[in-house]
Motif scaffolding. Structure first.
Motif, PDB file in Angstrom:
ATOM      1  N   LEU A   8     -12.167   4.004 -35.376  1.00 39.42           N
ATOM      2  CA  LEU A   8     -13.260   4.352 -34.474  1.00 39.42           C
ATOM      3  C   LEU A   8     -13.775   5.757 -34.757  1.00 39.42           C
ATOM      4  CD1 LEU A   8     -14.979   3.431 -32.111  1.00 39.42           C
ATOM      5  CD2 LEU A   8     -13.255   4.369 -30.590  1.00 39.42           C
ATOM      6  N   ILE A   9     -12.884   6.677 -35.009  1.00 36.82           N
ATOM      7  CA  ILE A   9     -13.285   8.043 -35.347  1.00 36.82           C
ATOM      8  C   ILE A   9     -14.032   8.064 -36.682  1.00 36.82           C
ATOM      9  CG2 ILE A   9     -12.397  10.319 -35.976  1.00 36.82           C
ATOM     10  CD1 ILE A   9     -10.147   9.795 -33.915  1.00 36.82           C
ATOM     11  N   LEU A  10     -13.538   7.327 -37.665  1.00 41.51           N
ATOM     12  CA  LEU A  10     -14.213   7.251 -38.959  1.00 41.51           C
ATOM     13  C   LEU A  10     -15.610   6.652 -38.812  1.00 41.51           C
ATOM     14  CD1 LEU A  10     -14.137   7.536 -42.048  1.00 41.51           C
ATOM     15  CD2 LEU A  10     -13.194   5.219 -42.117  1.00 41.51           C
ATOM     16  N   LEU A  11     -15.723   5.601 -38.025  1.00 39.57           N
ATOM     17  CA  LEU A  11     -17.030   4.991 -37.791  1.00 39.57           C
ATOM     18  C   LEU A  11     -17.978   5.970 -37.116  1.00 39.57           C
ATOM     19  CD1 LEU A  11     -18.800   2.421 -37.813  1.00 39.57           C
ATOM     20  CD2 LEU A  11     -17.861   1.924 -35.551  1.00 39.57           C
ATOM     21  N   LEU A  12     -17.490   6.712 -36.155  1.00 39.12           N
ATOM     22  CA  LEU A  12     -18.308   7.701 -35.464  1.00 39.12           C
ATOM     23  C   LEU A  12     -18.786   8.789 -36.419  1.00 39.12           C
ATOM     24  CD1 LEU A  12     -19.349   8.621 -32.677  1.00 39.12           C
ATOM     25  CD2 LEU A  12     -17.245   9.930 -32.464  1.00 39.12           C
ATOM     26  N   VAL A  13     -17.917   9.245 -37.299  1.00 43.82           N
ATOM     27  CA  VAL A  13     -18.290  10.282 -38.264  1.00 43.82           C
ATOM     28  C   VAL A  13     -19.327   9.744 -39.253  1.00 43.82           C
ATOM     29  CG1 VAL A  13     -17.412  11.626 -40.214  1.00 43.82           C
ATOM     30  CG2 VAL A  13     -16.158  11.584 -38.059  1.00 43.82           C
ATOM     31  N   VAL A  14     -19.134   8.538 -39.748  1.00 44.12           N
ATOM     32  CA  VAL A  14     -20.072   7.962 -40.706  1.00 44.12           C
ATOM     33  C   VAL A  14     -21.446   7.757 -40.073  1.00 44.12           C
ATOM     34  CG1 VAL A  14     -20.571   5.877 -42.060  1.00 44.12           C
ATOM     35  CG2 VAL A  14     -18.313   6.925 -42.161  1.00 44.12           C
ATOM     36  N   VAL A  15     -21.485   7.220 -38.865  1.00 36.25           N
ATOM     37  CA  VAL A  15     -22.759   7.006 -38.182  1.00 36.25           C
ATOM     38  C   VAL A  15     -23.455   8.334 -37.919  1.00 36.25           C
ATOM     39  CG1 VAL A  15     -23.797   6.226 -36.008  1.00 36.25           C
ATOM     40  CG2 VAL A  15     -22.148   4.779 -37.203  1.00 36.25           C
ATOM     41  N   ALA A  50     -18.926  12.233 -25.668  1.00 34.34           N
ATOM     42  CA  ALA A  50     -18.361  11.367 -24.625  1.00 34.34           C
ATOM     43  C   ALA A  50     -17.355  10.387 -25.217  1.00 34.34           C
ATOM     44  CB  ALA A  50     -19.481  10.624 -23.912  1.00 34.34           C
ATOM     45  N   THR A  51     -17.662   9.840 -26.392  1.00 38.83           N
ATOM     46  CA  THR A  51     -16.727   8.921 -27.042  1.00 38.83           C
ATOM     47  C   THR A  51     -15.449   9.650 -27.439  1.00 38.83           C
ATOM     48  OG1 THR A  51     -18.587   7.649 -27.896  1.00 38.83           O
ATOM     49  CG2 THR A  51     -16.463   7.288 -28.939  1.00 38.83           C
TER      50      THR A  51
END
Length: 60
Positions: A8-15, A50-51
Protein backbone atom coordinates in the motif's frame (compact mmCIF):
# COMPACT_ATOMS: atom_id res chain seq x y z
CA UNK A 1 5.33 -4.42 8.92
CA UNK A 2 3.12 -6.68 6.87
CA UNK A 3 3.41 -7.19 3.16
CA UNK A 4 0.01 -5.57 2.60
CA UNK A 5 1.08 -2.37 4.34
CA UNK A 6 4.31 -2.25 2.37
CA UNK A 7 2.47 -2.74 -0.92
CA UNK A 8 0.00 0.00 0.00
CA UNK A 9 2.84 2.39 0.79
CA UNK A 10 4.59 1.49 -2.48
CA UNK A 11 1.37 2.07 -4.41
CA UNK A 12 0.89 5.43 -2.72
CA UNK A 13 4.44 6.50 -3.58
CA UNK A 14 4.12 5.40 -7.22
CA UNK A 15 0.78 7.16 -7.69
CA UNK A 16 2.12 10.33 -6.06
CA UNK A 17 5.17 10.34 -8.35
CA UNK A 18 3.07 9.71 -11.47
CA UNK A 19 0.67 12.51 -10.62
CA UNK A 20 3.57 14.82 -9.85
CA UNK A 21 5.18 14.10 -13.22
CA UNK A 22 1.84 14.64 -14.95
CA UNK A 23 1.31 17.96 -13.21
CA UNK A 24 4.84 19.09 -14.07
CA UNK A 25 4.32 18.19 -17.73
CA UNK A 26 0.96 19.99 -17.85
CA UNK A 27 2.40 23.10 -16.23
CA UNK A 28 5.28 23.09 -18.69
CA UNK A 29 2.86 23.12 -21.62
CA UNK A 30 0.14 25.34 -20.07
CA UNK A 31 1.49 27.72 -17.41
CA UNK A 32 -2.00 29.23 -16.89
CA UNK A 33 -3.11 25.98 -15.26
CA UNK A 34 -0.90 26.74 -12.24
CA UNK A 35 -3.65 27.69 -9.80
CA UNK A 36 -5.98 24.72 -10.44
CA UNK A 37 -3.03 22.34 -10.49
CA UNK A 38 -1.84 23.67 -7.14
CA UNK A 39 -5.24 23.01 -5.62
CA UNK A 40 -5.36 19.49 -7.06
CA UNK A 41 -1.85 18.76 -5.80
CA UNK A 42 -2.74 20.02 -2.33
CA UNK A 43 -5.81 17.76 -2.26
CA UNK A 44 -3.71 14.79 -3.34
CA UNK A 45 -1.14 15.46 -0.62
CA UNK A 46 -3.93 15.73 1.96
CA UNK A 47 -5.25 12.31 0.88
CA UNK A 48 -1.74 10.85 1.03
CA UNK A 49 -1.25 12.25 4.53
CA UNK A 50 -4.60 10.89 5.70
CA UNK A 51 -3.77 7.46 4.28
CA UNK A 52 -0.37 7.48 5.97
CA UNK A 53 -1.94 8.46 9.28
CA UNK A 54 -4.51 5.70 8.98
CA UNK A 55 -1.78 3.15 8.35
CA UNK A 56 0.29 4.44 11.27
CA UNK A 57 -2.66 4.45 13.67
CA UNK A 58 -3.89 1.00 12.74
CA UNK A 59 -0.40 -0.49 12.97
CA UNK A 60 0.12 0.62 16.59
Amino acid sequence: MTLTALLLILLLVVVTLLVGVGVAAALHRHPAWGVPATGALAAMMLMATATGLLIAVTRN
